[in-house]
Scaffold this motif. Structure first.
Motif, PDB file in Angstrom:
ATOM      1  N   TYR A   1       0.908  -1.310  -0.069  1.00 14.93           N
ATOM      2  CA  TYR A   1      -0.080  -0.114  -0.004  1.00 14.93           C
ATOM      3  C   TYR A   1       0.856   1.199  -0.160  1.00 14.93           C
ATOM      4  N   LEU A   2       0.245   2.273  -0.469  1.00 12.29           N
ATOM      5  CA  LEU A   2       0.670   3.690  -0.329  1.00 12.29           C
ATOM      6  C   LEU A   2       0.755   3.997   1.257  1.00 12.29           C
ATOM      7  N   ASP A   3       1.593   4.740   1.709  1.00 15.41           N
ATOM      8  CA  ASP A   3       1.607   4.777   3.139  1.00 15.41           C
ATOM      9  C   ASP A   3       0.306   5.773   3.560  1.00 15.41           C
ATOM     10  N   SER A   4      -0.121   6.772   2.646  1.00 16.40           N
ATOM     11  CA  SER A   4      -1.023   7.585   3.456  1.00 16.40           C
ATOM     12  C   SER A   4      -2.601   6.741   2.997  1.00 16.40           C
ATOM     13  N   VAL A   5      -2.801   5.829   2.485  1.00 19.31           N
ATOM     14  CA  VAL A   5      -3.677   4.913   2.455  1.00 19.31           C
ATOM     15  C   VAL A   5      -3.885   3.634   3.472  1.00 19.31           C
ATOM     16  N   LYS A   6      -2.780   3.448   4.164  1.00 17.36           N
ATOM     17  CA  LYS A   6      -2.671   2.184   5.004  1.00 17.36           C
ATOM     18  C   LYS A   6      -3.603   2.390   6.133  1.00 17.36           C
ATOM     19  N   GLY A   7      -4.424   1.279   6.477  1.00 17.62           N
ATOM     20  CA  GLY A   7      -5.343   1.588   7.574  1.00 17.62           C
ATOM     21  C   GLY A   7      -6.628   1.935   7.192  1.00 17.62           C
ATOM     22  N   ARG A   8      -6.534   2.596   5.857  1.00 15.30           N
ATOM     23  CA  ARG A   8      -7.968   3.057   5.242  1.00 15.30           C
ATOM     24  C   ARG A   8      -8.498   2.267   4.115  1.00 15.30           C
ATOM     25  N   PHE A   9      -7.560   1.821   3.381  1.00 20.98           N
ATOM     26  CA  PHE A   9      -8.034   1.070   2.240  1.00 20.98           C
ATOM     27  C   PHE A   9      -7.539  -0.208   2.254  1.00 20.98           C
ATOM     28  N   THR A  10      -8.366  -1.086   1.577  1.00 23.36           N
ATOM     29  CA  THR A  10      -7.858  -2.595   1.776  1.00 23.36           C
ATOM     30  C   THR A  10      -8.069  -3.192   0.088  1.00 23.36           C
ATOM     31  N   ILE A  11      -6.999  -3.753  -0.376  1.00 22.00           N
ATOM     32  CA  ILE A  11      -7.238  -4.433  -1.545  1.00 22.00           C
ATOM     33  C   ILE A  11      -7.394  -5.822  -1.428  1.00 22.00           C
ATOM     34  N   SER A  12      -8.399  -6.420  -2.154  1.00 23.83           N
ATOM     35  CA  SER A  12      -8.465  -7.971  -1.887  1.00 23.83           C
ATOM     36  C   SER A  12      -9.018  -8.715  -3.172  1.00 23.83           C
TER      37      SER A  12
END
Length: 124
Positions: A60-71
Motif C-alpha cells: 500500500y501507499l503509506d497515506s492509505v494504509k489502515g483506510r484502504f484494503t485491496i483484496s
C-alpha cells in the motif's frame, strides 16, 4: 485480449466509504499482479495498492494504509479496493492495472494493462 473494467466510483462525503471493483479478462499469465493507481487533476498518476494473483500478498501507499484494503478471493474473481474514512485529497480517477510478474511494483510504467478509470470524488 486483456480487458480490465473498473466500477464503483462516485461522490461521497468525507469520512464515507466506497468499494471499487476491477473485473479482469484475458489474463493468461500463471502469476500476475493487480494494482490500483489514481490520478488527480494536474498531478501524476500515483500508486495506491497492489496484490498478487491470489490476493495473499499486498502493498500500500503509506497515506492509505489502515483506510484502504485491496483484496480478491481467487484468481477468477474481481479485485476490490475498499476505501474507508475517505478524505477530499483522495479525489481522483482510480485505475486498475495488471502485470505478469511476482513483484508488487508501485511504478506505473511496470504495468502492461490498464482499465478506463472510475471517478472518485470526496466532498468536504
Amino acid at each position: 485480449q486483456v480487458q480490465l473494467v473498473e466500477s464503483g466510483g462516485g461522490l461521497v462525503q468525507a469520512g464515507g466509504s466506497l468499494r471499487l471493483s476491477c473485473a479482469a479478462s484475458g489474463l493468461t499469465f500463471s502469476t500476475y499482479v493487480m494494482a490500483w493507481f489514481r490520478q488527480a487533476p494536474g498531478k501524476e498518476r500515483e500508486f495506491v495498492a497492489a496484490c498478487n494473483w491470489s490476493g495473499d500478498r499486498t502493498y500500500y501507499l503509506d497515506s492509505v494504509k489502515g483506510r484502504f484494503t485491496i483484496s480478491r478471493d481467487n484468481a477468477n474473481k474481481p479485485v476490490y479496493l475498499q476505501m474507508n474514512t475517505l478524505k477530499p485529497e483522495d479525489t481522483a480517477v482510480y485505475y486498475c492495472a495488471a502485470r505478469g510478474d511476482l513483484y508488487l511494483s508501485p511504478r506505473a510504467y511496470d504495468y502492461d494493462y490498464w482499465g478506463q478509470g472510475t471517478q472518485v470524488t470526496v466532498s468536504s
